[in-house]
Design an enzyme around this catalytic site. Structure first.
Site, PDB file in Angstrom:
ATOM      1  CB  SER A 278      -0.896  -0.025   1.237  1.00  0.00           C
ATOM      2  OG  SER A 278      -1.916   0.924   1.101  1.00  0.00           O
ATOM      3  CD  GLU A 279      -0.760   3.736  -3.450  1.00  0.00           C
ATOM      4  OE1 GLU A 279      -0.756   2.500  -3.323  1.00  0.00           O
ATOM      5  OE2 GLU A 279      -1.657   4.337  -4.063  1.00  0.00           O
ATOM      6  CG  ASN A 280      -0.845   4.167   3.099  1.00  0.00           C
ATOM      7  OD1 ASN A 280      -0.893   3.164   2.405  1.00  0.00           O
ATOM      8  ND2 ASN A 280      -1.348   4.208   4.311  1.00  0.00           N
TER       9      ASN A 280
END
Lengths: 220, 238
Positions: free
Chosen positions: A46-48
């Protein structure tokens, strides 16, 4: 019959391989996590800042400091890692993610994708989508074949501002699985019960149709 | 130790020197990992003409959404505005300049700024609006866009724990943009949940070394509002 959102996700999930690091975008791509084939283990990025995203928490374990890129509360699986946004996009841009699945408004036969704005109407921002399409070798786009008025979104040339140029190779819609190569869409599979004629009708782009187009197998 | 004691005891002190027309970075992803008290203080101070660098702009009425209410931001640099109606309105009407930047490019611009690198080439955005007017270069057969880095007068960040020397540890995905922003602010203010004495944090597990942090304040209250509360049913009751 055209595929449901869940069935599109099911078909995408068949592309997962054991040991893959996978980034799933918002919408249909998120559903892919529900259909991971038995015996296949993947780590969801998840890119966060999370590698190893798990299922939603229970009311008792909800943690506002643990969310996914869709800002949903999630959990982390055993073996997960947290990191900064710069580190996260080093993974993405550096080509370390094995498969990226994301949605789109339009794709075209050059492999261009438009997914982030409709001028004058809708501006959400590109978030991480531009980095994802630029960084990944292996991208699957999930989208509807045409809008609700029947206007094709599988185009000769995208009309909306691009998210990425010449980067898309595979598209799965409610009607078909297609590959983009040599400046055209190639029809590889059709949804069960959907005719080649219907797919042709709803495809504005050049579409190469082999003699035999198999139906998708959806086992779950 | 006094030269290394970064702790301040009020939000006024934390934002001393913060004025109109400054460039300010604000940590967080959505509402996760935002410095709530520092944002509130800038809202109270009413500073205008700000250039704000933040992945999102909060939601209506919370986080940076509050700065939007008072029209404190003249230029916003971020990657995603989807959850904020007022933002979208100010953008479409042209009332606020908005520089939409791909999320990874934004993170790297800040990282580079803090690391003394003035610009870098990235494939992200090549062939799109993002590349318009920017230098491009083909390197080993692939096209790249030159992206200048970013720094700021103030970086307002949120961490989980700090020691009094400004060494920081973040919690889970509340880390996000905070560590890079810490490096890119001339004055970096960290709002934290807990402050401990030097030596209490294991030097092996410091995320942000204190050299990047000028001020540390223990937050008075963290609401930690959740944007998308998603849960599954609890497992069988005993």
């Amino acid at each position: 019959m055209a595929l449901t959102r869940e069935q599109i996700a099911m078909r995408v999930a068949q592309e997962l391989e054991d040991g893959f690091y996978v980034n799933l975008g918002i919408g249909i791509p998120t559903l892919v996590a529900n259909y991971i084939p038995e015996g296949v283990k993947v780590m969801l990025q998840s890119e966060n800042g999370l590698l190893g995203m798990g299922q939603f928490p229970t009311e008792e374990t909800i943690d506002p400091d643990l969310i996914n890129a869709g800002k949903q509360t999630v959990t982390a699986v055993t073996g997960a890692a947290f990191f900064s946004s710069a580190e996260s996009f080093a993974m993405i841009r550096g080509g370390h993610v094995d498969l990226t699945v994301l949605g789109a408004f339009e794709v075209d036969q050059e492999g261009n994708i438009a997914s982030w704005m409709i001028p004058g109407k809708l501006v959400k921002g590109m978030g991480g989508a531009m980095d994802l399409v630029a960084g990944a070798e292996n991208i699957i786009v999930t989208m509807t074949h045409a809008n609700k008025h029947g206007v094709s979104k599988i185009l000769k040339k995208c009309t909306l501002p691009l998210t990425g140029a010449k980067c898309i190779k595979r598209v799965i819609t409610e009607l078909a699985l297609m590959e983009i190569k040599d400046g055209a869409f190639h029809l590889l599979e059709r949804a069960p019960g959907v005719s080649v004629e219907e797919i042709k009708e709803k495809t504005e782009a050049d579409l190469v149709v082999p003699d035999h187009v198999p139906e998708m197998k959806l086992n779950s | 130790m006094s030269g290394f004691d970064k702790v301040v005891h009020s939000y006024e002190e934390a934002l001393e020197g913060f004025t109109d027309n400054m460039t300010v970075m604000v940590g967080g992803f959505g509402l996760c990992g935002i410095p709530e008290g520092l944002i509130e203080q800038v809202y109270k101070m009413g500073c205008k003409g700000l250039t704000a660098i933040s992945n999102n702009a909060g939601v209506d009425g919370f986080g940076l959404g509050k700065w939007l209410e008072k029209r404190q931001i003249s230029t916003m640099i971020g990657s995603y505005v989807g959850e904020n109606e007022l933002f979208e309105k100010l953008l479409l009407s042209g009332e606020m300049e908005v520089i939409l930047t791909p999320q990874g490019t934004l993170a790297e611009k800040i990282r580079a700024g803090g690391a003394g690198i003035p610009a870098f080439f990235t494939a992200t955005g090549f062939g799109t609006q993002v590349a318009e007017g920017k230098e491009t270069r083909n390197i080993d057969g692939r096209d790249y866009v030159l992206e200048p880095s970013l720094t700021a007068d103030f970086a307002l960040i949120k961490a989980w724990k700090a020691d009094t020397m400004g060494n920081l540890i973040f919690n889970k995905t509340a880390m996000n943009f905070n560590p890079m922003m810490a490096t890119a602010g001339k004055i970096t203010v960290a709002e934290v949940e807990e402050i401990v004495e030097p030596g209490e944090l294991d030097p092996n597990f410091i995320h942000t070394p204190g050299i990047y942090v000028q001020r540390v304040i223990k937050g008075e209250h963290f609401e930690k509002r959740i944007e998308q509360r998603t849960v599954r049913p609890s497992t069988k009751e005993a």
